[in-house]
Design a protein around this motif. Structure first.
Motif, PDB file in Angstrom:
ATOM      1  N   ALA A 124      -0.121   4.107  -7.898  1.00 12.18           N
ATOM      2  CA  ALA A 124       0.471   2.797  -7.660  1.00 12.18           C
ATOM      3  C   ALA A 124       1.248   2.782  -6.352  1.00 12.18           C
ATOM      4  CB  ALA A 124       1.388   2.416  -8.828  1.00 12.18           C
ATOM      5  N   ARG A 125       2.004   3.846  -6.100  1.00  8.38           N
ATOM      6  CA  ARG A 125       2.766   3.919  -4.850  1.00  8.38           C
ATOM      7  C   ARG A 125       1.811   4.023  -3.655  1.00  8.38           C
ATOM      8  NH1 ARG A 125       7.171   8.004  -7.498  1.00  8.38           N
ATOM      9  NH2 ARG A 125       8.828   6.473  -7.880  1.00  8.38           N
ATOM     10  N   ARG A 126       0.785   4.833  -3.800  1.00  9.91           N
ATOM     11  CA  ARG A 126      -0.167   4.998  -2.691  1.00  9.91           C
ATOM     12  C   ARG A 126      -0.934   3.703  -2.412  1.00  9.91           C
ATOM     13  NH1 ARG A 126      -2.358   8.999  -4.556  1.00  9.91           N
ATOM     14  NH2 ARG A 126      -4.152   8.070  -5.611  1.00  9.91           N
ATOM     15  N   ASN A 127      -1.226   2.930  -3.483  1.00 13.78           N
ATOM     16  CA  ASN A 127      -2.003   1.698  -3.331  1.00 13.78           C
ATOM     17  C   ASN A 127      -1.126   0.489  -3.013  1.00 13.78           C
ATOM     18  OD1 ASN A 127      -4.423   3.052  -3.910  1.00 13.78           O
ATOM     19  ND2 ASN A 127      -4.150   2.730  -6.138  1.00 13.78           N
ATOM     20  N   GLY A 128       0.186   0.689  -2.969  1.00 15.17           N
ATOM     21  CA  GLY A 128       1.082  -0.416  -2.659  1.00 15.17           C
ATOM     22  C   GLY A 128       1.232  -1.423  -3.782  1.00 15.17           C
ATOM     23  N   HIS A 129       0.983  -1.005  -5.031  1.00 19.17           N
ATOM     24  CA  HIS A 129       1.095  -1.919  -6.178  1.00 19.17           C
ATOM     25  C   HIS A 129       2.537  -1.958  -6.692  1.00 19.17           C
ATOM     26  CE1 HIS A 129      -3.446  -1.112  -7.017  1.00 19.17           C
ATOM     27  NE2 HIS A 129      -3.265  -2.093  -6.139  1.00 19.17           N
ATOM     28  N   ARG A 130       2.992  -3.130  -6.985  1.00 19.54           N
ATOM     29  CA  ARG A 130       4.339  -3.295  -7.528  1.00 19.54           C
ATOM     30  C   ARG A 130       4.375  -2.768  -8.954  1.00 19.54           C
ATOM     31  NH1 ARG A 130       8.913  -5.900  -6.338  1.00 19.54           N
ATOM     32  NH2 ARG A 130      10.221  -6.689  -8.013  1.00 19.54           N
ATOM     33  N   VAL A 131       5.350  -1.917  -9.272  1.00 19.68           N
ATOM     34  CA  VAL A 131       5.478  -1.320 -10.599  1.00 19.68           C
ATOM     35  C   VAL A 131       6.451  -2.152 -11.428  1.00 19.68           C
ATOM     36  CG1 VAL A 131       6.153   0.732 -11.897  1.00 19.68           C
ATOM     37  CG2 VAL A 131       4.987   0.964  -9.696  1.00 19.68           C
TER      38      VAL A 131
ATOM     39  N   GLY B  57      -1.812  -8.543  -7.949  1.00 18.91           N
ATOM     40  CA  GLY B  57      -2.105  -8.656  -6.529  1.00 18.91           C
ATOM     41  C   GLY B  57      -3.452  -8.077  -6.151  1.00 18.91           C
ATOM     42  N   ILE B  58      -4.365  -8.009  -7.123  1.00 17.57           N
ATOM     43  CA  ILE B  58      -5.696  -7.444  -6.888  1.00 17.57           C
ATOM     44  C   ILE B  58      -6.732  -8.551  -7.046  1.00 17.57           C
ATOM     45  CG2 ILE B  58      -7.410  -5.776  -7.746  1.00 17.57           C
ATOM     46  CD1 ILE B  58      -5.052  -4.097  -8.781  1.00 17.57           C
ATOM     47  N   ASP B  59      -7.597  -8.664  -6.093  1.00 19.39           N
ATOM     48  CA  ASP B  59      -8.693  -9.640  -6.196  1.00 19.39           C
ATOM     49  C   ASP B  59      -9.642  -9.172  -7.300  1.00 19.39           C
ATOM     50  OD1 ASP B  59     -11.051 -11.091  -3.797  1.00 19.39           O
ATOM     51  OD2 ASP B  59     -10.898 -11.286  -5.978  1.00 19.39           O
TER      52      ASP B  59
ATOM     53  N   GLU C   9      13.379   2.468  -8.459  1.00 20.55           N
ATOM     54  CA  GLU C   9      13.920   1.592  -7.420  1.00 20.55           C
ATOM     55  C   GLU C   9      13.122   1.667  -6.120  1.00 20.55           C
ATOM     56  OE1 GLU C   9      18.597   1.789  -8.871  1.00 20.55           O
ATOM     57  OE2 GLU C   9      17.992   2.543  -6.900  1.00 20.55           O
ATOM     58  N   ASP C  10      12.404   2.743  -5.893  1.00 15.22           N
ATOM     59  CA  ASP C  10      11.678   2.884  -4.623  1.00 15.22           C
ATOM     60  C   ASP C  10      10.351   2.129  -4.685  1.00 15.22           C
ATOM     61  OD1 ASP C  10      10.873   4.658  -6.596  1.00 15.22           O
ATOM     62  OD2 ASP C  10      10.129   6.146  -5.135  1.00 15.22           O
ATOM     63  N   GLN C  11      10.458   0.788  -4.827  1.00 14.35           N
ATOM     64  CA  GLN C  11       9.273  -0.054  -4.926  1.00 14.35           C
ATOM     65  C   GLN C  11       8.638  -0.231  -3.545  1.00 14.35           C
ATOM     66  OE1 GLN C  11       7.762  -1.457  -7.428  1.00 14.35           O
ATOM     67  NE2 GLN C  11       9.178  -1.422  -9.143  1.00 14.35           N
ATOM     68  N   PRO C  12       7.289  -0.276  -3.485  1.00 16.35           N
ATOM     69  CA  PRO C  12       6.632  -0.599  -2.217  1.00 16.35           C
ATOM     70  C   PRO C  12       6.857  -2.048  -1.848  1.00 16.35           C
ATOM     71  CG  PRO C  12       5.036  -0.515  -3.998  1.00 16.35           C
ATOM     72  CD  PRO C  12       6.327  -0.033  -4.576  1.00 16.35           C
ATOM     73  N   ALA C  13       6.775  -2.340  -0.573  1.00 17.49           N
ATOM     74  CA  ALA C  13       6.940  -3.728  -0.122  1.00 17.49           C
ATOM     75  C   ALA C  13       5.821  -4.575  -0.701  1.00 17.49           C
ATOM     76  CB  ALA C  13       6.912  -3.785   1.404  1.00 17.49           C
ATOM     77  N   GLN C  14       6.182  -5.795  -1.074  1.00 17.90           N
ATOM     78  CA  GLN C  14       5.184  -6.696  -1.641  1.00 17.90           C
ATOM     79  C   GLN C  14       4.273  -7.202  -0.529  1.00 17.90           C
ATOM     80  OE1 GLN C  14       6.965  -9.787  -3.916  1.00 17.90           O
ATOM     81  NE2 GLN C  14       5.048 -10.460  -4.825  1.00 17.90           N
ATOM     82  N   THR C  15       2.994  -7.088  -0.782  1.00 18.63           N
ATOM     83  CA  THR C  15       2.026  -7.515   0.228  1.00 18.63           C
ATOM     84  C   THR C  15       1.885  -9.013   0.247  1.00 18.63           C
ATOM     85  OG1 THR C  15       0.210  -7.274  -1.330  1.00 18.63           O
ATOM     86  CG2 THR C  15       0.757  -5.355  -0.001  1.00 18.63           C
ATOM     87  N   GLU C  16       1.358  -9.523   1.326  1.00 17.95           N
ATOM     88  CA  GLU C  16       1.195 -10.963   1.496  1.00 17.95           C
ATOM     89  C   GLU C  16       0.292 -11.526   0.392  1.00 17.95           C
ATOM     90  OE1 GLU C  16      -0.379 -14.154   4.866  1.00 17.95           O
ATOM     91  OE2 GLU C  16      -0.275 -12.014   5.302  1.00 17.95           O
ATOM     92  N   GLY C  17       0.760 -12.602  -0.196  1.00 17.18           N
ATOM     93  CA  GLY C  17      -0.014 -13.246  -1.255  1.00 17.18           C
ATOM     94  C   GLY C  17       0.191 -12.632  -2.625  1.00 17.18           C
ATOM     95  N   GLU C  18       1.022 -11.590  -2.696  1.00 14.18           N
ATOM     96  CA  GLU C  18       1.249 -10.938  -3.997  1.00 14.18           C
ATOM     97  C   GLU C  18       2.484 -11.563  -4.643  1.00 14.18           C
ATOM     98  OE1 GLU C  18       2.283  -6.543  -5.824  1.00 14.18           O
ATOM     99  OE2 GLU C  18       1.925  -6.784  -3.696  1.00 14.18           O
ATOM    100  N   SER C  19       2.292 -12.644  -5.286  1.00 16.78           N
ATOM    101  CA  SER C  19       3.402 -13.382  -5.881  1.00 16.78           C
ATOM    102  C   SER C  19       3.757 -12.896  -7.262  1.00 16.78           C
ATOM    103  CB  SER C  19       3.058 -14.879  -5.955  1.00 16.78           C
ATOM    104  OG  SER C  19       1.976 -15.067  -6.861  1.00 16.78           O
TER     105      SER C  19
END
Length: 1014
Positions: free
Chosen positions: A819-826, A674-676, A997-1007
């Motif tokens: 990863a949690r701070r940056n909203g990245h899916r683990v 999910g990173i450009d 289990e405490d995953q951050p919400a998936q951001t828009e466009g992060e498929s």
């Protein structure tokens, strides 16, 4: 050879338990003890006797060949497999395998041999006995009727039962004054097989010069194409002989009959000298290797026997060149021994039919013969045994004397009586004991030595720590000096590797046997591989003897904690990308492949300029070729959108395709996280990639001159990662790693260390392999290290070598808190990782079990976990007969211990699906495990006919993934280890944990899916 009543009844009172295995043993029983049943196989017996194994196991070989040679090959091959299974399973270490034949030896004067396949078994098992004392018993029963056979268990390793009595084999001196009718009188032709070999030529010349033979038919596979064959034929013709040299495989019955039928002067005598060697200890042999050794002697001799009978040839002599290797059971020559005891049996069979036959079980020739292939170490070992080499002149004199005896079986050999008398009675081959006179004083000395050895543990316990180590080191050095025939123990460098000292597999077994006897331990055959110097071995013996050390250990530490204050934040995997054989273009594709149990191995690529018409040859000794023609390939490796990455066509042409693949995989892994990819420029992102091939440049001389300026950057190893940093503008470390097949996991470990030390904030880690030339196939073909079908068979009995493949895999990792701070899916967490080196292992490329145990323990310590906290291991698992048992042993000794009942460690390897992707292999295992955690399934490992018998699976709770296993939630995260080991000795182990289990919400466009490259 004579069979005599033993001098004593040593060991006749057997009152233990026994069982029979195999269909052939159902009509036999031990004369004493308690029978516990009949079983189809060792595996069935083991399953039925979980609480304990019987003291003796009886086995009667059977075969299904349609003809005699076919039955011999089948019987010998099946016994070989059983012996390997027996030796490879520690459950049988305290038991004895009783191999029973009927009528396989001529134990009574004038008796016929009725089972020549059984004769071959005697040679095979005799060698196994020499390599593994006290593990096997050979018994031959009367060949009468189908009734039950009474089998005694005695203190004698080889016995025959005749009319209820026991007899044992002993060599006796022949009366050389006895003479029979010369077999060379009269007209006719003498056929000599193996005639272009050294012994064949010696015999042919001798017959012409000393016996006046005037007609010679010389057969060999090469015929006049053999070196010097034309000149030799001319030499014999000059001596007055009529000579015809023919290229004919004597084992080819039709071709042989055609040659014999076309001889003008009928064949009146046969001398069969043909033979080949392929030496190895029993556990290192394969059925194919044994078959190749059996063919010239067994198939050839039987073809001669039948062909001369079919043609009605009236022979005066049928002489078979056998070997004392079968008589003694020479260690390391199991297949050769089997071939030669068949010849001994055939001679007795022909004599019983009223046909001429003499089998000459030759000792050591100083020149010529199969023994010419022995090296100095082998010769020294034979000299210690009391065998001396005879000159060609002495050998030919023995040839004449042996034939004058007119008996079926003669053993012409040279003996050093002084050397024989110097050996303790228990170390002297029983067959020689009748030739050696002993004094009472010598026997007493041997007894005193045995008593001293028996009290080794007590003596050690009474000594201070430093003297304990010295005593054990002196013991090891003394035995090493004895095995290698060094002048004295102090001439052995205690810190030098065993391989450098001159050890091979056979001398390693001899050292193991000596130390077993000296220490009363049961040490493994891999002893010098696991403890590769005398000093390391002495320390291991101390541990095995249960002698505690005083003071700090000098052994390398098995665990390593993080430095005080170090950042122990877990490392998160936030992105994955890959390409592997079978059309795999993503982690999802790889999962689909392994979950479905698909095999991605296929033929060589046709677009790399490889000469496919000449590259393949089934002969492993044919230079410049490979005997494997399949592998795992990235057929699209040449495809590359240079313009997308801002690279000119000329520069792209000069670039190693491994650089191209790493660029594409880097773009994809950023997108999948999910990173450009364009947004990371200027970031402290590190790049760590394993790359081990640099063979693309070998194809470049034919390229246009205007690409010359790009060859350096296109093919320099460091640029593989440097180009990624340059293309994306990354300012963290860029490191290309080459530790061979462990490269990608070492790269991941280094990336983790860099993240924890603050050198980078995010890192790419993985590896790539593309084989631009077939060189590694050719190289490993010479080493016989390839699976002929190109497929890895991890930890399987059928394992026959590795299968090379290609691939690229990259992970994007950062600290979990980031990863949690940056909203990245683990996707998963790396709980621990470790790397180490084998050090001074037993050979530059030999794996090392203790080092593998250490790297596992080190990774567990870093992760703060116990062995039972890990559910599965994605193994290195190359499918080799040396590497897999060592790796399995390390896993059994670590993860296999201290586990909850019913929760074994599950063991698998993606190499069974995609082959050995080398520098990209470890990262493939990581991607597979991450996907398995997400799906809750552990896929099965392919090509496992049955678990390898070279592994003691009962020594720990480890099970192969021969079928798919669900990976359920257990109240804690799923965890698995991933291993990779490099040919240079660098080992790596990574422990993965299911994503929190405490995953951050998936951001828009992060498929989670990579977008197409423009």
């Amino acid at each position: 050879m004579r069979w005599v009543a033993p001098n004593s009844s040593e060991g006749v009172s057997f009152d233990g338990t026994w069982a029979v295995v195999g269909t052939g043993a159902r009509d036999v029983a031990l004369v004493s003890g308690e029978g516990v049943g009949s079983f189809g196989s060792l595996a069935e017996l083991a399953e039925a006797t979980v609480e304990g194994v019987p003291d003796a196991v009886v086995y009667v070989p059977t075969g299904v060949g349609v003809d005699v040679p076919g039955r011999v090959h089948d019987v010998v091959g099946s016994v070989l497999v059983l012996l390997q299974e027996w030796l490879g399973d520690e459950r049988w270490s305290a038991s004895r395998l009783v191999v029973v034949t009927r009528g396989a030896v001529a134990a009574v004067e004038g008796e016929s041999v009725v089972d020549v396949a059984g004769s071959a078994v005697w040679g095979l098992v005799r060698s196994a006995q020499s390599e593994n004392p006290d593990r096997f018993l050979l018994v031959d029963l009367d060949a009468v009727g189908d009734g039950a056979g009474a089998v005694p268990v005695t203190g004698h390793a080889q016995v025959a039962v005749r009319s209820g009595g026991v007899v044992v084999p002993r060599l006796v001196r022949a009366d050389v004054g006895a003479t029979g009718e010369s077999p060379w009188s009269g007209d006719g032709t003498v056929l000599v097989t193996g005639a272009t070999g050294a012994l064949g030529r010696l015999v042919a010349r001798h017959l012409v010069v000393e016996h006046g033979v005037r007609g010679l038919l010389l057969l060999s596979r090469s015929g006049l194409q053999a070196s010097g064959a034309v000149e030799f034929e001319a030499e014999l013709a000059g001596l007055g002989a009529s000579v015809r040299t023919v290229a004919c495989d004597v084992a080819d019955r039709e071709a042989l009959t055609e040659v014999l039928a076309g001889v003008e002067s009928p064949v009146r005598a046969v001398v069969h000298t043909a033979g080949v060697l392929d030496d190895a200890v029993v556990q290192g042999l394969t059925r194919e290797r044994v078959d190749a050794v059996l063919r010239p002697k067994v198939d050839g001799a039987w073809a001669l026997h039948e062909a001369v009978g079919e043609l009605g040839l009236d022979l005066t002599a049928f002489i078979l060149f056998s070997s004392v290797a079968g008589t003694f059971g020479t260690a390391g020559q199991s297949g050769y021994a089997a071939a030669n005891t068949f010849l001994d049996g055939l001679a007795h069979l022909r004599r019983a039919q009223g046909l001429p036959a003499t089998s000459l079980a030759w000792g050591l020739w100083a020149e010529g013969g199969m023994e010419a292939a022995l090296d100095d170490t082998d010769r020294a070992r034979l000299a210690r045994s009391g065998l001396t080499a005879f000159s060609p002149e002495q050998g030919l004199a023995l040839f004449d004397q042996a034939l004058a005896l007119d008996v079926a079986e003669v053993v012409p050999l040279g003996l050093n009586q002084a050397a024989l008398r110097s050996r303790p009675t228990q170390e002297l081959p029983p067959v020689l004991r009748g030739l050696v006179r002993r004094s009472v004083r010598r026997v007493a000395g041997a007894t005193e030595s045995a008593t001293a050895d028996a009290s080794l543990g007590d003596r050690l316990a009474a000594l201070p720590a430093e003297e304990q180590e010295k005593l054990l080191l002196d013991l090891v050095l003394s035995e090493v000096a004895g095995v290698l025939d060094y002048g004295a123990p102090d001439t052995v460098d205690a810190r030098r590797g065993f391989k450098a000292l001159g050890f091979d597999s056979l001398t390693a077994v001899e050292l193991r046997n000596r130390l077993n006897k000296a220490t009363s331990l049961r040490l493994p055959a891999t002893l010098v591989f696991d403890h590769p110097t005398p000093m390391a071995l002495a320390r291991h013996l101390r541990s095995e003897l249960g002698i505690p050390e005083d003071g700090p250990s000098t052994e390398p530490t098995t665990t390593t904690a993080l430095p005080a204050g170090a950042d122990d934040d877990p490392i998160a995997i936030i992105g994955m990308s890959c390409r592997y054989p079978g059309g795999v273009g993503s982690p999802e594709d790889l999962w689909d492949l392994v979950a479905a149990g698909r095999d991605a191995i296929s033929g060589f690529p046709e677009d790399r300029g490889w000469d496919l018409d000449r590259l393949f040859d089934p002969d492993p000794d044919h230079t410049g070729t490979t005997y494997a023609k399949d592998g795992g390939f990235l057929y699209e490796a040449a495809e590359f959108d240079a313009e997308f990455f801002g690279i000119s066509p000329r520069e792209a042409l000069a670039m190693d395709p491994q650089q191209r693949l790493l660029l594409e995989a880097s773009w994809e892994v950023f997108e999948r996280a999910g990173i450009d990819p364009r947004s990371v420029a200027g970031s402290r992102t590190g790049v760590y990639a394993g790359v081990m091939y640099q063979d693309y440049a070998s194809r470049l001389p034919a390229l246009p001159g205007d690409v010359e300026g790009y060859i350096g950057t296109g093919n320099t190893s460091s640029v593989n990662t440097g180009r990624i940093a340059y293309t994306f503008g990354l300012e963290g470390p860029a490191v290309t790693v080459d530790t061979a097949c462990s490269s990608s996991l070492v790269a991941l470990h280094m990336a983790i260390q860099s993240l924890r030390s603050g050198e980078c904030s995010m890192a790419l880690a993985g590896g790539v392999t593309v084989m631009s030339s077939p060189g590694t196939f050719v190289d490993f073909s010479r080493q016989r290290g390839l699976a002929p079908d190109g497929r890895c068979k991890p930890f399987a009995q059928a394992a026959d070598g590795t299968g090379w493949s290609e691939g690229v895999g990259l992970l994007l990792v950062e600290r979990l808190s980031d990863a949690r701070r940056n909203g990245h899916r683990v996707l998963a967490v790396v709980r621990g990782s470790a790397i180490n080196q084998d050090g001074a292992s037993n050979g530059l490329t030999a794996p090392n079990g203790p080092a593998q145990q250490r790297v596992i323990n080190q990774a567990l310590a870093v992760a703060g976990l116990e062995t039972g906290d890990v559910d599965a291991v994605e193994a290195h698992g190359t499918g080799t007969q040396l590497g897999d048992p060592i790796e399995a042993g390390a896993l059994l000794a670590t993860y296999g211990q201290g586990r909850v009942v019913g929760r074994p460690l599950w063991l698998g390897s993606a190499k069974s699906n995609i082959g050995h992707a080398q520098a990209a292999a470890g990262v493939a295992g990581v991607i597979k495990i991450v996907m398995a955690m997400r799906h809750g399934v552990l896929p099965r490992t392919l090509h496992v006919d049955e678990p390898s018998s070279f592994v003691d699976w009962e020594s720990g709770a480890v099970e192969l993934l021969t079928s798919e296993q669900m990976w359920p939630e257990t109240g804690r995260p799923r965890r698995a280890g991933v291993s990779s080991f490099g040919i240079s000795g660098t080992n790596a182990h990574v422990i993965l944990e299911q994503a929190p289990e405490d995953q951050p919400a998936q951001t828009e466009g992060e498929s989670g899916e990579a977008g197409p490259l423009p």
